[in-house]
Design a protein around this motif. Structure first.
Motif, mmCIF file in Angstrom:
data_model
loop_
_atom_site.group_PDB
_atom_site.id
_atom_site.type_symbol
_atom_site.label_atom_id
_atom_site.label_comp_id
_atom_site.label_asym_id
_atom_site.label_seq_id
_atom_site.Cartn_x
_atom_site.Cartn_y
_atom_site.Cartn_z
ATOM 1 N N MET A 1 0.952 -1.352 -0.121
ATOM 2 C CA MET A 1 0.077 -0.104 -0.035
ATOM 3 C C MET A 1 0.995 1.370 0.014
ATOM 4 O O MET A 1 1.875 1.363 0.776
ATOM 5 N N PHE A 89 -15.563 5.730 21.393
ATOM 6 C CA PHE A 89 -14.781 5.105 20.395
ATOM 7 C C PHE A 89 -14.872 3.620 20.905
ATOM 8 O O PHE A 89 -15.112 3.385 21.877
ATOM 9 N N GLY A 90 -14.688 2.815 19.931
ATOM 10 C CA GLY A 90 -14.883 1.412 19.978
ATOM 11 C C GLY A 90 -14.121 0.804 21.109
ATOM 12 O O GLY A 90 -14.773 -0.088 21.764
ATOM 13 N N ASP A 91 -13.000 1.070 21.421
ATOM 14 C CA ASP A 91 -12.363 0.103 22.167
ATOM 15 C C ASP A 91 -12.340 0.600 23.765
ATOM 16 O O ASP A 91 -12.080 -0.207 24.882
ATOM 17 N N MET B 195 -18.738 -3.149 7.296
ATOM 18 C CA MET B 195 -18.431 -2.384 8.288
ATOM 19 C C MET B 195 -18.477 -0.858 7.553
ATOM 20 O O MET B 195 -19.131 0.376 8.115
ATOM 21 N N ALA B 269 -6.218 -0.620 3.230
ATOM 22 C CA ALA B 269 -5.971 0.685 3.592
ATOM 23 C C ALA B 269 -7.328 1.054 4.622
ATOM 24 O O ALA B 269 -7.088 1.762 5.709
ATOM 25 N N GLU B 272 -6.299 -0.373 7.893
ATOM 26 C CA GLU B 272 -5.490 0.474 8.896
ATOM 27 C C GLU B 272 -5.941 1.897 9.247
ATOM 28 O O GLU B 272 -5.704 2.208 10.418
ATOM 29 N N LEU B 274 -9.099 1.979 10.534
ATOM 30 C CA LEU B 274 -10.122 1.625 11.354
ATOM 31 C C LEU B 274 -9.091 0.844 12.421
ATOM 32 O O LEU B 274 -9.766 0.689 13.619
ATOM 33 N N ASP B 277 -7.112 -5.773 12.300
ATOM 34 C CA ASP B 277 -6.108 -6.639 11.590
ATOM 35 C C ASP B 277 -6.935 -7.457 10.627
ATOM 36 O O ASP B 277 -7.905 -8.094 11.064
ATOM 37 N N LEU B 346 -13.120 -4.059 17.561
ATOM 38 C CA LEU B 346 -13.563 -2.704 18.141
ATOM 39 C C LEU B 346 -12.321 -1.778 17.608
ATOM 40 O O LEU B 346 -11.246 -1.960 17.808
ATOM 41 N N PRO B 347 -12.836 -0.868 16.766
ATOM 42 C CA PRO B 347 -11.963 0.301 16.144
ATOM 43 C C PRO B 347 -11.045 0.664 17.464
ATOM 44 O O PRO B 347 -11.538 1.201 18.133
ATOM 45 N N ARG B 348 -9.834 0.941 17.151
ATOM 46 C CA ARG B 348 -9.136 1.813 18.000
ATOM 47 C C ARG B 348 -9.174 3.282 18.153
ATOM 48 O O ARG B 348 -9.601 4.031 17.078
ATOM 49 N N ILE B 349 -8.816 3.834 19.167
ATOM 50 C CA ILE B 349 -9.118 5.241 19.507
ATOM 51 C C ILE B 349 -8.143 6.147 18.256
ATOM 52 O O ILE B 349 -8.739 6.941 17.646
ATOM 53 N N CYS B 350 -7.107 5.751 18.329
ATOM 54 C CA CYS B 350 -5.929 6.491 17.409
ATOM 55 C C CYS B 350 -4.908 5.572 16.888
ATOM 56 O O CYS B 350 -4.888 4.371 17.067
#
Lengths: 370, 350
Positions: A1, A89-91, B195, B269, B272, B274, B277, B346-350
């Motif tokens: 990518m 946020f999700g986590d 998603m 992409a 990445e 969101l 993995d 679960l999508p991560r915050i950052c």
């Protein structure tokens, strides 16, 4: 990518690693501040490419991990109320409070929604005028501008049904707190690249000078992290303690001025408790007087509380770099991502969760042995 | 009453009721019309057309395979598929994973009151088309209507029956040290397509689900005499869950290489962005095959002849009988554990 693969090139990584090997003559302890970097280090096995003398200490830069138990409990209390749409946020959803977590509150009928941007919460508030919409505003300087923008827009739109439970934290005061601790073993820092993309890196010069530590602003891809480590080791080996910027493609010295202005407009610097570390003065962001109507803690009249962490959890020591996850007696046995004792096991950026996911062999042997 | 050539755009057969009512599941005239005009019309075949409480049929000598699965995907329609075609593909694929030739499906619908009749019809037409393409017949079914708010539009359960015309023991317990691990195509498209729609994420190009039936390449592998040790379709939990399940069941160590895993650039992409993995992301038309090393070339040649598995590739191997473990070699050449995802992604915050 494009723009990512270039920074994951195995040959270049080997070259960086060889150069680090070549110049390293003494043991060094380097802390990567950000959870995103911890994740990359463990996922790509970067630490295994390094000389044995270099120890990476996983810092407190995971917003999910350092959000105090009390605030999680407040979130759970708000989310369980009828008439509330609780957005996050999700986590944050899997993070355990003292009794339950947001996923369980959702299962019991609470309207808990995962969003990707705080601005989505503002939209939800507009679309649901009869409901109270609350956003769980956590994170470092990286996410603060988006949170600030949501508050700013909600104020512009005159929304009365929107508020935020805020637990924003700041990196430099945490570095200061770590360095001034008598137990501190950290000799250099990889500063969090995305925090600096917003804030620039002016704030780190006084820290580098006062504590004589190299601070290298570092990105998140494998080559970024290796390059950051190389620059750090070069400084350590030559006795320098400077602020350097590895992440030049994203970070400028002054940072993103408009984002900073927006943050200043909406927030003020406040003392903040960090999970596992305790209260750090001037280490958080809270809504300032002009925007206090959007403070969910006030709106829902939540009382301050004090909650004890599970006694066996050493998350605090891990966040300070004093212990590694696998040195914890419950790691991987009674404490797992499914049944986390502390927040460092919950977030995928938490040091314990990263170790559990990617290198559990030690833990597995323990399971077999017990 | 069958009309062999109507398409998914053919007119809705029930025009007087634009929405499904409780009465459509009430056992009376309305329900009768729904069964006749919607399901009976779309799925028509001699076994279903008898309108008996149970379908009756002869079975060939040998072993049968049976499987069941429920489909609750939201949204009902998504880029690259819908709940109807998925309910056929998913169950056909489960049969194919034992090397069975799929023959018959049942279909049970749980419909939320108020579902647009048009929506139901589109789904039913999609199921009909998917079944036809797979060469299976829907020979029995059930319909229930639940109160508004007690369902999420539409749920479908399908049970599948197939015949095994081979003597292989295709099972996790049969994997052997040295086996090659083949994945049948690029990963993560279904999960990211869903998603993107569900969360209103807009990417430059639309990611389409990989939902498809995979029985044809599998049956050809068997016909060609490839000694398949194990097959597993990659659904929720993605490749990581499938490999970990096999490692657990067989007590083996499996090692794969990140660089070998095919992933499209847009999917990569999106993952990445969101913080997901791709090895944990769901697929609906992909499988892994464990075959002896000497069979790899012939297996790949066969798989690549079929559109659904044209990008089949070896991604790793079974290392040894050992404590269950799956490892992935990173792009930097360092191995790490590849774990099952612990719950929902679960999508991560950052």
């Amino acid at each position: 990518m494009k723009f990512l693969d270039e920074y994951r090139d195995a040959e270049l990584a080997q070259k960086f690693a060889q150069e680090i090997h070549r110049i390293t003559t003494k043991p060094w302890k380097i802390m990567e501040v950000c959870g995103g970097q911890t994740h990359a280090i463990v996922k790509y096995g970067i630490d295994e490419l390094l000389p044995k003398q270099i120890e990476l200490i996983h810092g407190p830069g995971c917003p999910v991990c350092v959000t105090p138990l009390e605030v999680i409990d407040q979130a759970l209390e708000i989310a369980a109320r009828p008439g509330v749409i609780f957005t996050s946020f999700g986590d944050m959803l899997r993070v355990p409070g003292s009794t339950t977590d947001l996923l369980s509150v959702k299962a019991q009928g609470g309207d808990v929604r995962i969003i990707y941007s705080p601005l989505d919460a503002v939209k939800i508030a507009e679309q649901n005028p009869a409901k109270e919409v609350v956003f769980f505003g956590v994170g470092f300087e990286t996410t603060a501008p988006a949170t600030a923008m949501a508050i700013y827009q909600a104020a512009q739109k005159g929304l009365k049904n929107f508020s935020m439970l805020i637990s924003h934290v700041l990196v430099p005061p945490a570095i200061e707190a770590l360095m001034s601790s008598p137990n501190c073993q950290v000799q250099a820092f990889l500063a969090a690249g995305h925090v600096c993309a917003v804030m620039g890196y002016e704030e780190y010069f006084p820290l580098a000078k006062k504590y004589r530590v190299p601070i290298v602003v570092t990105g998140f891809e494998p080559l970024d992290v290796l390059h950051g480590i190389l620059l750090t080791v070069q400084q350590l080996e030559s006795g320098r303690a400077e602020v350097e910027n590895q992440y030049v493609r994203a970070v400028s010295r002054a940072g993103n001025q408009s984002a900073q202005d927006l943050v200043k407009k909406v927030f003020q610097v406040v003392p903040r408790k960090w999970r596992g570390i305790g209260e750090i003065p001037q280490s958080g962001l809270g809504l300032n007087e002009a925007y206090s109507a959007f403070d969910a803690a006030k709106k829902f009249k939540l009382t301050d509380r004090c909650v004890d962490e599970p006694a066996e959890c050493v998350a605090g020591l891990i966040l300070q770099g004093l212990k590694k996850p696998h040195e914890c007696p419950v790691f991987g046995t009674r404490c797992t991502p499914e049944h986390p004792f502390g927040a460092t096991m919950v977030s995928s950026e938490g040091a314990c969760a990263a170790y559990y996911r990617y290198r559990r062999q030690g833990a597995k042997e323990m399971v077999v042995a017990s | 009453m069958s009309s062999p050539n109507f398409s998914a755009t053919c007119p809705l057969p029930i025009s007087q009721y634009p929405h499904v009512l409780m009465a459509h599941g009430g056992g009376g005239r309305l329900m009768h019309r729904l069964l006749e005009d919607v399901f009976g019309k779309a799925f028509s075949n001699p076994l279903l057309d008898t309108r008996h409480d149970s379908a009756q049929f002869n079975v060939p000598l040998g072993r049968l395979a049976m499987t069941t699965d429920s489909y609750v995907v939201r949204p009902i329609f998504f880029p690259g598929g819908d709940i109807g075609s998925m309910a056929v593909h998913g169950t056909v694929n489960d049969l194919a994973m034992s090397g069975a030739r799929p023959l018959y499906l049942s279909s049970a619908f749980i419909i939320e009151e108020g579902l647009p009749m048009e929506t139901l019809w589109r789904v039913v037409c999609s199921m009909r088309d998917a079944a036809k393409k797979c060469g299976v017949q829907i020979i029995t079914g059930d319909t229930k209507v639940v109160d508004k708010g007690k369902g999420d539009g539409l749920f479908i359960n399908t049970t599948g029956l197939g015949v095994l015309a081979h003597s292989l023991n295709i099972a996790p317990q049969n994997v052997q040290p040295g086996d090659a691990v083949i994945v049948s195509g690029d990963l993560g498209r279904h999960g990211m397509a869903i998603m993107a729609v569900r969360e209103g994420l807009e990417f430059e190009s639309q990611i389409e689900s990989d939902s498809a039936a995979v029985h044809e390449p599998v049956l050809e592998l068997i016909k060609a005499g490839v000694e398949i040790h194990c097959l597993r379709d990659l659904t929720r939990g993605g490749l990581a869950s499938a490999l970990n399940e096999i490692a657990e069941a067989a007590g083996v160590k499996i090692a794969i290489e990140q660089n070998a895993v095919p992933v499209r650039a847009d999917v990569s992409a999106a993952c990445e962005i969101l913080g997901l993995d791709v090895l944990h992301v769901a697929n609906e038309g992909r499988f892994v095959a464990f075959v002896p090393a000497q069979e790899v070339e012939s297996a790949l040649a066969i798989l690549r002849r079929h559109e659904v598995s044209e990008n089949a590739v070896v991604i790793g191997r079974l290392v040894e009988k050992a404590a269950p473990l799956v490892t992935v070699k990173s792009t930097l050449g360092v191995s790490r554990i590849l774990d099952m995802p612990s719950g929902e992604q679960l999508p991560r915050i950052c």
